[in-house]
Design an enzyme around this catalytic site. Sequence first.
Site, PDB file in Angstrom:
ATOM      1  N   LYS A  76      15.003  23.544  33.194  1.00 42.18           N
ATOM      2  CA  LYS A  76      14.224  22.365  32.853  1.00 42.18           C
ATOM      3  C   LYS A  76      14.925  21.122  33.387  1.00 42.18           C
ATOM      4  CE  LYS A  76      11.827  20.034  29.114  1.00 42.18           C
ATOM      5  NZ  LYS A  76      11.436  20.068  27.711  1.00 42.18           N
ATOM      6  N   GLY A 127       6.018  24.895  34.481  1.00 39.52           N
ATOM      7  CA  GLY A 127       5.297  23.985  33.588  1.00 39.52           C
ATOM      8  C   GLY A 127       5.827  22.575  33.715  1.00 39.52           C
ATOM      9  N   VAL A 157       9.720  22.310  34.354  1.00 44.73           N
ATOM     10  CA  VAL A 157      10.434  23.581  34.208  1.00 44.73           C
ATOM     11  C   VAL A 157      10.204  24.432  35.447  1.00 44.73           C
ATOM     12  CG1 VAL A 157      10.774  25.615  32.765  1.00 44.73           C
ATOM     13  CG2 VAL A 157      10.127  23.457  31.720  1.00 44.73           C
ATOM     14  N   GLY A 178       5.894  18.559  31.457  1.00 48.16           N
ATOM     15  CA  GLY A 178       5.583  17.746  30.282  1.00 48.16           C
ATOM     16  C   GLY A 178       6.198  16.368  30.411  1.00 48.16           C
ATOM     17  N   GLY A 179       6.064  15.570  29.365  1.00 48.02           N
ATOM     18  CA  GLY A 179       6.545  14.201  29.409  1.00 48.02           C
ATOM     19  C   GLY A 179       8.047  14.084  29.520  1.00 48.02           C
ATOM     20  N   PHE A 180       8.798  15.149  29.115  1.00 51.65           N
ATOM     21  CA  PHE A 180      10.250  15.087  29.146  1.00 51.65           C
ATOM     22  C   PHE A 180      10.839  15.717  30.396  1.00 51.65           C
ATOM     23  CE2 PHE A 180      11.278  13.188  25.223  1.00 51.65           C
ATOM     24  CZ  PHE A 180      12.647  13.024  25.190  1.00 51.65           C
ATOM     25  N   GLY A 181      10.012  16.392  31.206  1.00 51.53           N
ATOM     26  CA  GLY A 181      10.549  16.981  32.418  1.00 51.53           C
ATOM     27  C   GLY A 181       9.690  18.111  32.927  1.00 51.53           C
ATOM     28  N   ASP A 204       8.603  19.390  17.001  1.00 55.67           N
ATOM     29  CA  ASP A 204       7.525  19.692  17.945  1.00 55.67           C
ATOM     30  C   ASP A 204       7.190  21.180  17.920  1.00 55.67           C
ATOM     31  OD1 ASP A 204       5.604  18.859  19.698  1.00 55.67           O
ATOM     32  OD2 ASP A 204       6.864  18.968  21.467  1.00 55.67           O
TER      33      ASP A 204
END
Length: 699
Positions: A401, A380, A387, A382-385, A497
């Site tokens: 991650k 996966g 995985v 997302g904006g933070f990194g 979140d």
Amino acid sequence: MWWVRVILVLLLPFTCRASTDQQHSCPASSCGKISNISYPFRLKDDPIHCGDRRYELSCENNVTTLYLYSSKYHVKSINYNNFTIRLVDSGIQQDNCSSLPLNSLSQSNFCVRYNYLDKHCTDPYQSVLHNILLFEYIVYLNCSHQVTNNQKYVDTVPCFGWNSKSKGYYIYAMAGDLIAEDFQVGCHVELVAPTSWLGNLQAIEIVSYDQMHKVLVYGFEITWFLHMCQTRCGDTRFCSFNTTTQKLECNRLCRSSLFGGWSNRCGWSELTLYAKDTIIAVWLGLFEMIKGPNQIYDGETVYQVGLATGHYVLPSFLAARFLFGMTLFIALLIYKWRKRHLSMFEYIEMYLQQQNNLIPIGYSYKEIKKMAKGFKDKLGEGGFGTVFKGNLRSGPCVAIKMLASSKGNGQDFISEVATIGRIHHLNVVQLIGFCAEGSKRALVYDFMPNGSLDKYIFSKEGSVNISYNQIFDISIGVARGISYLHHGCEMKILHFDIKPHNILLDENFTPKVSDFGLAKLYPVQNSIITMTAARGTIGYMAPELFYKNLGGVSYKADVYSFGMLLMEMAGRRKNLNPHAEHSSQLYFPLWIYDQVEKVGDIEMEDTTEEEKKIVKKMIIVALWCIQLKPNDRPTMSKVVEMLEGDVESLEIPPKPLLYPQETVVDDQRTTFDQTTSSDYTSSYDSGEIVNASLIENID
């Protein structure tokens, strides 16, 4: 001519031998209390051939002084039996406990550290002798608040006097390593001073800073053992110290003479003879190149060896030496450039990684890359990194991650890792390890084979159906996990979140709260926190994050997000549905509220009476959680109690509002586009970003 240069090269070993003999034959020097200054040490005013310049000492005001890494230290003693020298920081005064060290020094300053040996180490001193660390630390901390719940924090007020609340900070000292569990929020490391006397203090209770000052006055030891190994044995891998005879020994076979046998002791004389015979062989071979063929030595093997050496080996050696020197020079330039561009908090990262009792485990980036098999299996993003799936050396699967470029203070990242890494709860994903190497940031979690919750509750292609009993069990597990984060830890952890994509399911469908990319840590006694920007995912964010007139932000923001999640689990649909057939169904919580309040039941197809009760209970609890005002929402522990109780004992809450009353506009219907904040992050699966219109003033 070229052959003159060859002769100079061949004569160089003899010149070095004579120089070394002169170094050892110099008389001992003295300065102040140190009267046995001899090889490898030398005073700055000694003859140029005496001692080794890497171990040069100064005599300043009749005090023997050593400049180590551009810092000044006073020499207390030199022990030539175990190859150690004891130093004291020049800022420490024996009769003045308010005197502070001027320099910060730890084992990370040395290329040879505990359980680690750099074969190419060029440092003259090391911090480890026979795999034993020669010193420990006195750690000075600057805190923004007074520390009263940790006895290891020793107040410095009795010695300094000027440390007070009026100054706005507090200075504490701690004996020994600063482990993660001793790290207080609001405190940061100001100075690390080494000492070799802490072992004596550990037998008694440290109650005053005056005791610590006596430890600093004693000083710390470092060793030049590696230099002696390289000098006497030629290679540190075959060098050891015999504690019985108190002598250094070389443990390998070496040639005592080119025409002799092999010996199990590599003394100075044996190495010299071997080198001399080799040089003679090269000389014999070079005769043919200089004066023509020599029939006397034509049948000698040593002559043929020397001839081959002169023709092929020596030129190749000189070329290789040049290439090696150029490579080393380029590598040094790259190292200096990288060191200049490393993060400003590199020391803290290295310091925490060296702690043997730190949980989770600190991995190098090379180990992380090996676990992830080159980052080929992506789970996966997302904006933070991003995985990736990986495997530990022992076999179990993990989720790795890789964080995007980190923002802010790296010390916050380490504090978060050290705190969350100690969370052990059935319904919180376990953090196994982390990587903090330069600009690389990674988190290693347990792998959840069933992925995230969203693919089980939202109807879409490829989704898997699970029963309402399973959904209900999952909801209770998530509530317990969040309740533990709020009230079960030493620090209050606010997730910010909570959403289906951040609820992971193991092989038994046990839920795990995951993804702490937006989480914040606060003391348990803090009920209201300060936020500089809204954080979370649109559709699950509490209204107080937008509307300041609702009250301060607290753990009730997670309660609101859980309520929105619980509503979606009960309805198996998104709370916002812009494609609904009727406008009253656009915002699901309001529509379902009308069903529960007016009809007293919920319209559901293909469900049993028991399942309807479960859904009704989940909806009533969810409606309590999404109340507009934070004070009207229950705590997560109360939520768990409500979910585990009977549905008949639950009261229907007031109808939830979408916005504060003072923001109501006259238009019957107002829409606005929403996008996620830059702090948006997802778990294993790439989460959907809700981009819909909220409907205000729905009748």
